[in-house]
Enzyme design. Structure first.
Site, PDB file in Angstrom:
ATOM      1  N   CYS A  56       0.836  -1.207   0.000  1.00 10.63           N
ATOM      2  CA  CYS A  56       0.000   0.000   0.000  1.00 10.63           C
ATOM      3  C   CYS A  56       0.872   1.259   0.000  1.00 10.63           C
ATOM      4  O   CYS A  56       1.592   1.518   0.967  1.00 10.63           O
ATOM      5  CB  CYS A  56      -0.902  -0.053   1.235  1.00 10.63           C
ATOM      6  N   CYS A  72       0.208   3.741   2.795  1.00 12.18           N
ATOM      7  CA  CYS A  72       0.686   3.165   4.064  1.00 12.18           C
ATOM      8  C   CYS A  72       2.183   3.432   4.234  1.00 12.18           C
ATOM      9  O   CYS A  72       2.643   3.729   5.336  1.00 12.18           O
ATOM     10  CB  CYS A  72       0.453   1.654   4.101  1.00 12.18           C
TER      11      CYS A  72
END
Length: 102
Positions: A31, A34
């Site tokens: 991600c 993230c």
């Protein structure tokens, strides 16, 4: 204090039973947002002794993600007294993450 790796096995002990406020980062290695938030979360963990900071890898802990209705990552939850009291979804600046804790 360093970031704790949170799993189904240690969630109760590290999060629900913690006498301190707990910031939990739900994330995954693939991600992009993230990866942007992760160093900020690490920084908060190093700077704040009054809280516990943990990370849940949603790929490895899908039950925890489902339990807290995590649909998008990163999702950051703040727990106080075993209850989720605040939530942020998506990459946020450090000031926003710190504001979640207050």
């Amino acid at each position: 204090m360093s970031v704790q790796t949170i799993t189904q096995e240690n969630f109760d002990e590290l999060v629900l039973q913690s006498p301190k406020t707990v910031l939990v980062d739900f994330w995954a290695p693939w991600c992009g947002p993230c990866r942007m938030v992760s160093p900020v979360v690490d920084e908060i963990a190093e700077e704040r002794d009054d809280i516990v900071v943990g990370k849940v890898n949603v790929d490895e802990q899908p039950e925890l993600a489902a339990q807290f209705g995590v649909m998008s990552i990163p999702t950051l939850l703040v727990f106080k007294g075993g209850e989720a009291v605040n939530k942020a979804v998506g990459a946020r600046p450090k000031a926003d993450l710190l504001a979640l804790l207050d």
